[in-house]
Design a protein around this motif. Structure first.
Motif, PDB file in Angstrom:
ATOM      1  N   ASP A 198       0.845  -1.203   0.000  1.00  0.00           N
ATOM      2  CA  ASP A 198       0.000   0.000   0.000  1.00  0.00           C
ATOM      3  C   ASP A 198       0.880   1.253   0.000  1.00  0.00           C
ATOM      4  O   ASP A 198       1.615   1.503   0.958  1.00  0.00           O
ATOM      5  CB  ASP A 198      -0.893  -0.010   1.242  1.00  0.00           C
ATOM      6  N   PRO A 199       0.808   2.096  -1.044  1.00  0.00           N
ATOM      7  CA  PRO A 199       1.648   3.301  -1.086  1.00  0.00           C
ATOM      8  C   PRO A 199       1.285   4.326  -0.018  1.00  0.00           C
ATOM      9  O   PRO A 199       2.090   5.207   0.302  1.00  0.00           O
ATOM     10  CB  PRO A 199       1.408   3.859  -2.496  1.00  0.00           C
ATOM     11  N   ALA A 200       0.083   4.226   0.558  1.00  0.00           N
ATOM     12  CA  ALA A 200      -0.316   5.152   1.621  1.00  0.00           C
ATOM     13  C   ALA A 200       0.341   4.813   2.950  1.00  0.00           C
ATOM     14  O   ALA A 200       0.384   5.630   3.857  1.00  0.00           O
ATOM     15  CB  ALA A 200      -1.837   5.156   1.778  1.00  0.00           C
ATOM     16  N   VAL A 201       0.859   3.594   3.062  1.00  0.00           N
ATOM     17  CA  VAL A 201       1.506   3.131   4.295  1.00  0.00           C
ATOM     18  C   VAL A 201       2.985   3.486   4.245  1.00  0.00           C
ATOM     19  O   VAL A 201       3.740   2.961   3.435  1.00  0.00           O
ATOM     20  CB  VAL A 201       1.321   1.610   4.476  1.00  0.00           C
ATOM     21  N   GLU A 202       3.402   4.390   5.123  1.00  0.00           N
ATOM     22  CA  GLU A 202       4.814   4.757   5.232  1.00  0.00           C
ATOM     23  C   GLU A 202       5.526   3.962   6.319  1.00  0.00           C
ATOM     24  O   GLU A 202       6.751   3.821   6.290  1.00  0.00           O
ATOM     25  CB  GLU A 202       4.949   6.243   5.536  1.00  0.00           C
ATOM     26  N   ALA A 203       4.749   3.484   7.291  1.00  0.00           N
ATOM     27  CA  ALA A 203       5.343   2.763   8.417  1.00  0.00           C
ATOM     28  C   ALA A 203       4.378   1.701   8.906  1.00  0.00           C
ATOM     29  O   ALA A 203       3.152   1.877   8.842  1.00  0.00           O
ATOM     30  CB  ALA A 203       5.669   3.727   9.552  1.00  0.00           C
ATOM     31  N   VAL A 204       4.926   0.598   9.388  1.00  0.00           N
ATOM     32  CA  VAL A 204       4.109  -0.441  10.002  1.00  0.00           C
ATOM     33  C   VAL A 204       4.316  -0.404  11.512  1.00  0.00           C
ATOM     34  O   VAL A 204       5.421  -0.126  11.998  1.00  0.00           O
ATOM     35  CB  VAL A 204       4.439  -1.840   9.450  1.00  0.00           C
ATOM     36  N   VAL A 205       3.239  -0.666  12.227  1.00  0.00           N
ATOM     37  CA  VAL A 205       3.274  -0.741  13.692  1.00  0.00           C
ATOM     38  C   VAL A 205       2.918  -2.171  14.061  1.00  0.00           C
ATOM     39  O   VAL A 205       1.778  -2.615  13.858  1.00  0.00           O
ATOM     40  CB  VAL A 205       2.292   0.264  14.323  1.00  0.00           C
ATOM     41  N   LEU A 206       3.896  -2.909  14.568  1.00  0.00           N
ATOM     42  CA  LEU A 206       3.753  -4.344  14.803  1.00  0.00           C
ATOM     43  C   LEU A 206       3.270  -4.619  16.224  1.00  0.00           C
ATOM     44  O   LEU A 206       4.028  -4.462  17.192  1.00  0.00           O
ATOM     45  CB  LEU A 206       5.084  -5.050  14.572  1.00  0.00           C
ATOM     46  N   ALA A 207       2.008  -5.007  16.349  1.00  0.00           N
ATOM     47  CA  ALA A 207       1.460  -5.459  17.627  1.00  0.00           C
ATOM     48  C   ALA A 207       1.149  -6.943  17.461  1.00  0.00           C
ATOM     49  O   ALA A 207      -0.003  -7.377  17.529  1.00  0.00           O
ATOM     50  CB  ALA A 207       0.219  -4.665  17.988  1.00  0.00           C
ATOM     51  N   THR A 208       2.188  -7.707  17.246  1.00  0.00           N
ATOM     52  CA  THR A 208       2.082  -9.101  16.835  1.00  0.00           C
ATOM     53  C   THR A 208       2.875 -10.002  17.785  1.00  0.00           C
ATOM     54  O   THR A 208       3.688  -9.515  18.585  1.00  0.00           O
ATOM     55  CB  THR A 208       2.634  -9.265  15.412  1.00  0.00           C
ATOM     56  N   PRO A 209       2.660 -11.319  17.721  1.00  0.00           N
ATOM     57  CA  PRO A 209       3.443 -12.228  18.568  1.00  0.00           C
ATOM     58  C   PRO A 209       4.951 -12.036  18.389  1.00  0.00           C
ATOM     59  O   PRO A 209       5.431 -11.762  17.294  1.00  0.00           O
ATOM     60  CB  PRO A 209       2.989 -13.619  18.086  1.00  0.00           C
ATOM     61  N   HIS A 210       5.677 -12.198  19.483  1.00  0.00           N
ATOM     62  CA  HIS A 210       7.114 -11.935  19.504  1.00  0.00           C
ATOM     63  C   HIS A 210       7.864 -12.693  18.415  1.00  0.00           C
ATOM     64  O   HIS A 210       8.789 -12.168  17.791  1.00  0.00           O
ATOM     65  CB  HIS A 210       7.705 -12.327  20.870  1.00  0.00           C
TER      66      HIS A 210
END
Length: 335
Positions: A64-76
């Protein structure tokens, strides 16, 4: 003003929802433009209400070109591969704690982001709590003198209601009781104040629950530059969060009035050499939001991000040694 940094929230469980909620009140630095959650039905209505595109595949956010950064709230256990994929897609990364479960994993994540010129943020929101921020500034300025010791506890019983096959309770993702859930924040602050650790003795026990990885953990840390930190955490007693630092010129004891999920302020007791012991109350703030806003400003280059590469690696090196000591019951060296 520049445009808000467009982020994708990856993982819409307990903490992903918390971040979505606090960002509704954030300044114009950051904006959620996509959400990713494998269990789409669990958050379909929430995302529709917020007008946020939702999908089950992480690759959708990376394309997605609108996404500049991901925020990972995922399993370790997913962090390493998810960070590598984000960097390959040219996305900045904000990762919930812990960054990795080994020093080598932390070094790889830090190196990938550094070499690509991407910002790596970390979910250590404790640093943005107003009394903690003030304490760090005082320590940096030498107001507390030579730092001697740290005593800290961060406990809650929120996990007692989890299914016992939840990833937060699995031996390969959350060893040593509450160390990856709460204790990691205290290790981070300890390393921030005292520098790299030299050795650690950790005891993890199952005392009053059936939590498979133990419910009570304590670690005694010795630092290369001198000084010690005692970090403890329980997953089976009511909430408490306390952080105290002692120096040659003064000490500060900070107690949260409520869990950071719903902050209610802090009680700060302190004393300087030759002065009285004083106690003040600090009003509520939203450190989870403030951390994310600081990350977004670092992406835009208008503010530096205070959790350095050395802090990230030193913290996980200590965490890895904590795991080893919890298994051996002996003092373990920190790599």
């Amino acid at each position: 003003m520049s445009e808000p940094v467009g982020i994708a929230l990856i993982g819409m469980g307990w903490w992903g929802k918390k971040m979505l909620a606090v960002l509704a009140g954030a300044p114009g630095d950051i904006r959620v433009v996509r959400a990713v959650e494998p269990n789409v039905e669990s958050v379909r209505d929430l995302c529709a209400e917020k007008g946020i595109p939702l999908s089950a595949a992480y690759a959708d956010a990376l394309r997605d070109p609108a996404v500049e950064a991901v925020v990972l709230a995922t399993p370790h256990s997913l962090h390493g591969a998810q960070i590598e994929a984000a960097v390959a897609a040219g996305k900045h990364v904000f990762c919930e704690k812990p960054l990795a479960l080994t020093k080598a994993g932390a070094e790889k994540a830090v190196g990938l982001c550094r070499d690509a010129g991407l910002v790596l943020g970390m979910g250590h929101e404790r640093r943005w709590e107003p009394p903690i921020s003030d304490m760090l500034a005082k320590a940096d300025a030498g107001v507390l003198g030579r730092l001697h010791q740290i005593e800290a506890n961060f406990s809650h019983d929120k996990f007692l209601s989890l299914d016992r096959d939840n990833w937060r309770l699995k031996a390969d993702q959350a060893p040593a009781g509450g160390m990856t859930a709460t204790g990691i924040h205290l290790l981070d602050l300890s390393v921030r104040l005292m520098g790299a650790a030299e050795s650690v003795l950790c005891i993890c026990e199952q005392l009053s629950s059936d939590l498979p990885n133990g419910d009570t953990v304590a670690a005694f840390v010795k630092f290369r530059g001198g000084g010690t930190s005692y970090v403890s955490a329980s997953l089976a007693n009511p909430f408490i969060s306390r952080f105290a630092v002692y120096g040659s010129k003064g000490w500060i004891d900070i107690r949260d009035k409520a869990h950071v999920e719903s902050p209610d302020g802090w009680i700060v007791t302190s004393a300087m050499a030759g002065g009285p012991i004083t106690t003040v109350e600090i009003p509520p703030a939203e450190p989870v939001k403030d951390n994310l806003v600081c990350f977004a400003r670092a992406v835009r280059g208008t503010e530096s991000y205070p959790i350095t590469a050395a802090h990230l690696v030193d913290n996980i090196a200590l965490l890895e040694a904590v795991f080893a000591s919890a298994l051996s019951g002996k003092m373990e060296a920190v790599a």
